[in-house]
Design an enzyme around this catalytic site. Structure first.
Site, short mmCIF file in Angstrom:
data_model
loop_
_atom_site.label_atom_id
_atom_site.label_comp_id
_atom_site.label_asym_id
_atom_site.label_seq_id
_atom_site.Cartn_x
_atom_site.Cartn_y
_atom_site.Cartn_z
N HIS A 19 1.63 4.43 -2.79
CA HIS A 19 1.71 5.88 -2.59
C HIS A 19 3.09 6.38 -3.02
O HIS A 19 3.23 7.44 -3.63
CB HIS A 19 1.54 6.24 -1.11
CG HIS A 19 0.13 6.21 -0.61
ND1 HIS A 19 -0.90 6.87 -1.23
CD2 HIS A 19 -0.42 5.63 0.49
CE1 HIS A 19 -2.03 6.69 -0.53
NE2 HIS A 19 -1.76 5.93 0.53
N HIS B 235 0.84 -1.21 0.00
CA HIS B 235 0.00 0.00 0.00
C HIS B 235 0.88 1.26 0.00
O HIS B 235 0.73 2.15 -0.84
CB HIS B 235 -0.91 -0.02 1.23
CG HIS B 235 -1.81 1.17 1.37
ND1 HIS B 235 -3.14 1.15 1.02
CD2 HIS B 235 -1.56 2.43 1.80
CE1 HIS B 235 -3.67 2.34 1.23
NE2 HIS B 235 -2.73 3.14 1.71
N GLU B 236 1.81 1.30 0.93
CA GLU B 236 2.65 2.50 1.04
C GLU B 236 3.58 2.63 -0.17
O GLU B 236 3.89 3.74 -0.60
CB GLU B 236 3.44 2.50 2.36
CG GLU B 236 2.57 2.52 3.62
CD GLU B 236 1.52 3.63 3.64
OE1 GLU B 236 1.75 4.71 3.05
OE2 GLU B 236 0.44 3.41 4.23
N HIS C 129 3.42 6.85 -6.60
CA HIS C 129 2.66 8.02 -7.03
C HIS C 129 3.54 9.28 -6.92
O HIS C 129 3.46 10.19 -7.74
CB HIS C 129 1.41 8.15 -6.14
CG HIS C 129 0.31 8.98 -6.70
ND1 HIS C 129 -0.77 9.36 -5.94
CD2 HIS C 129 0.10 9.53 -7.92
CE1 HIS C 129 -1.60 10.09 -6.68
NE2 HIS C 129 -1.09 10.21 -7.89
ZN LIG Z 1 -3.03 5.19 2.00
#
Ligand SMILES: [Zn+2]
Length: 681
Positions: free
Chosen positions: A470, A466-467, A473
């Site tokens: 990010h 998940h991280e 991104h």
């Molecule tokens: Zn998040």
């Protein structure tokens, strides 16, 4: 006295020289940075020449370099490596910064220049990205009070400053309650706990100099293993009690009053800006657009989730009775029996996976996916220093070109707040030449004893992915202007890159990377099958604890708060028929998303909104028959990961997917679609 913030950084890529940065540097650095920025902005507002994009918007984008440099380092240190001294600086600085931005947003000269450009935006000959940045600036100023009357401005500024102080206090209170409470535990009280949890609890006892073999604190990473595995029900109950009462202990860390003040001030702030509620104000700048749209989605998922959870409750209760528990099922029993139920139903014990999920392998697997999808490679840079000995740094390259630095800070420790998050020390932009980003991932895994590998749960491995989503991104961002760089997107879009990345953890070529810590063998096929079968085993519970928290958030920010925090929370839960054996994922007094700053206030629903996009988005790869399908990956890169805030977010999604998202994908993802409904669709 030398202060590294006032010097050029002669480090590789001008990375922050953490070995030279001390707590005492921040206060003077902030004062100087704010002064510099103020002078720059005043000059932009006072420019005698007619406003142009270049002399106003681009000039604002170029201003405040020192402030950004100081702030980005400071915000990560106050979250991940804080101390009493740093917290004192934080309390002081947060007010200076709030006052500073108020002066900018409420400066009539500056705003009139922005407004003139905005009104003429169709005739300026701007490229689409510049036009988008101009619109963004106009909106930022209007939302921060630029159109208020002279009389309203004073009160508005006061509210903003007061909210900044309250948010800081809220976060510091939660951290204090987590760190000041320690439970010594005996050998007998640890019965049922697996080795990894024992080792961690023994470490806590040693660290805290507790006169007992084991100890735990009420932080999430410390509490979870107890709730899942401790056979002694009274141990589960007392740890649970401390966990849910963080910020509600009637001591100096109590947040009840803080919440009442925050909620009232936010409502007043929204009224001044012409909105009927704070939620209406917040959501006006989101994909959802209105509180109703967000609430409709929450309600669509709530019923299915609750029904599923209620069916599970029957099964858990029967299981508890069969194990000799005479008392009714309580919140501190749910996780414990859910483990046993999963074992009974699917013959799947999550702990069987743990020896395969070494932190190192999981990090490498998250890099592997970035390589397969986007052609990135990661190389360790041990010569670049972090802010703590546990922080590691990688250099990220694509096609021989360095595109950024990636910092990983994985272990829980005192001075670090709970949870996991991505942030940056520098964002990508091209306004004055290529500036590569420095991206940080922070997690809170239990640190293993010296010399032993850290083994993660499946959920923790998902957090790494998940991280990293990010992180990508931020790393892949390819825009000109800092204001729309990387994760500077609306809140209910920002979880798309992170949540879609979680799907790759369970892709076959990724699972094949995980080998047993002792034998080196891959995960046995039949264990994988059982894992897949059990994937949605607890989604009823997960949906209920998440959606109830999101509804609580919406209610705090869209209706008047009658009574105390405890009474309000209870009334909200009663109104949705919350199952009494399941608690909120975050109760009010430690709900950092809502009250330690305003980032996720009236925005906790965002995870679910983004899940509609990520569930539907990942199906594009499934439809292509390949989790690394090159064409789909290229569209994902071009329109999502690299695009920052370049264009409208619904349009960005359509460009990636070829159509609007289908909400059913989310229900399928959570296993909440009934067979009949599936057949209809
Ligand atoms: Zn998040």
């Amino acid at each position: 006295m030398t202060n590294p913030f006032f010097e050029a950084w002669n480090t590789p890529y001008e990375a922050p020289p953490f070995d030279r940065i001390e707590t005492s540097h921040f206060q003077p650095a902030f004062v100087e940075a704010l002064n510099q920025h103020k002078a720059e902005v005043v000059a932009i507002g006072a420019n005698g020449a007619a406003p142009t994009f270049e002399n106003t918007i681009a000039a604002l984008e170029r201003s405040g370099k020192l402030l950004r440099r100081v702030e980005m380092v400071f915000s990560q240190l106050t979250s991940a490596a804080t101390s009493d001294a740093l917290q004192a600086v934080e309390r002081e600085v947060v007010l200076l910064v709030a006052r500073h931005w108020n002066a900018i947003f409420l400066d009539p000269n500056l705003f009139s220049r922005i407004e003139r450009l905005y009104d003429a935006r169709g005739e300026l000959g701007l490229d689409p990205e510049a036009q988008r940045v101009l619109e963004r600036y106009y909106l930022d100023f209007v939302r921060a009070g630029a159109k208020l009357t002279e009389a309203e401005r004073g009160r508005f500024a006061e509210i903003v400053e007061h909210l900044a102080a309250l948010g800081t206090q809220f976060g510091q209170n939660v951290l204090a309650d987590e760190q000041e409470t320690v439970f010594p535990l005996s050998e007998a009280e640890m019965d049922g706990l697996p080795d990894f949890a024992r080792a961690a609890a023994a470490e806590t006892a040693r660290d805290r100099k507790i006169n007992a073999p084991y100890a735990v604190t009420p932080s999430r990473s410390s509490v979870e293993p107890i709730l899942h595995f401790a056979t002694d029900r009274s141990v589960r109950e007392k740890i649970w009690d401390a966990f849910v009462k963080r910020g509600a202990n009637g001591n100096k860390n109590d947040n009840s009053q803080v919440i009442e003040e925050i909620v009232a001030l936010r409502a007043e702030q929204a009224r001044l800006l012409g909105y009927e509620s704070y939620a209406a104000y917040k959501l006006a700048d989101s994909m959802a657009g209105t509180p109703k749209a967000a609430r409709d989605l929450l309600e669509e998922v709530w019923d299915g989730g609750r029904k599923r959870a209620e069916a599970d409750r029957e099964a858990l209760e029967a299981l508890a009775r069969s194990k000799g528990q005479a008392e009714p099922l309580e919140a501190w029993d749910w996780r414990f029996y859910a483990e046993k139920l999963r074992l009974a139903r699917y013959d799947f014990d999550e702990n069987a996976l743990k020896p395969y999920l070494q932190l190192e392998k999981v990090i490498d697997a998250s890099f592997f996916v970035a390589q397969k999808l986007f052609g990135l490679t990661f190389a360790p840079r041990e010569d670049i220093v972090g802010y703590h000995p546990d922080v590691r740094v990688w250099e990220v390259a694509r096609a021989g070109k360095i595109i950024g630095l990636f910092y990983g800070d994985y272990f829980a420790r005192p001075g670090k707040r709970s949870g996991a998050w991505m942030t940056s020390f520098r964002d990508q932009s091209k306004l004055d030449g290529e500036q590569i980003p420095f991206i940080v991932n922070t997690c809170n895994f239990v640190k293993p004893p010296e010399g032993q590998p850290a083994l993660l749960s499946l959920d923790e491995a998902r957090t790494v992915f998940h991280e990293m989503g990010h992180g990508l991104h931020g790393l892949l961002s390819d825009v000109t202007y800092p204001r729309i760089s990387g994760t500077s997107v609306v809140r209910d879009f920002v979880e798309l890159p992170s949540q879609i990345y979680e799907h790759w953890l369970e892709a076959a070529p990724v699972l094949a990377q995980f080998t047993h810590v002792e034998t080196g063998e891959p995960i046995p096929e039949e264990l994988l099958e059982r894992m897949h079968a059990a994937r949605t085993a607890n989604t009823g519970f997960e949906t209920v604890e998440f959606v109830s928290s999101a509804i609580l958030d919406m209610d705090y920010h869209s209706q008047p708060m009658n009574g105390s925090v405890a009474e309000f929370e209870k009334a909200v839960l009663d109104s949705i028929n919350m199952p009494r054996e399941i608690a909120l994922r975050h109760a009010s007094t430690h709900f950092l998303h809502l009250f330690a700053g305003d980032g996720y206030a009236a925005g906790y629903y965002s995870y679910l909104w983004s899940e509609v996009l990520d569930a539907d988005g990942f199906e594009a790869f499934e439809e292509a028959g390949d989790p690394f399908d090159a064409e789909t990956a290229k569209r994902l890169h071009d329109f999502i990961y690299s695009a920052g805030g370049k264009r409208d977010f619904a349009e960005a999604y359509r460009l990636f997917r070829g159509r609007d998202p289908d909400v059913k994908a989310l229900l399928r993802n959570r296993g909440l679609v009934t067979v009949e409904a599936d057949a209809e669709a």
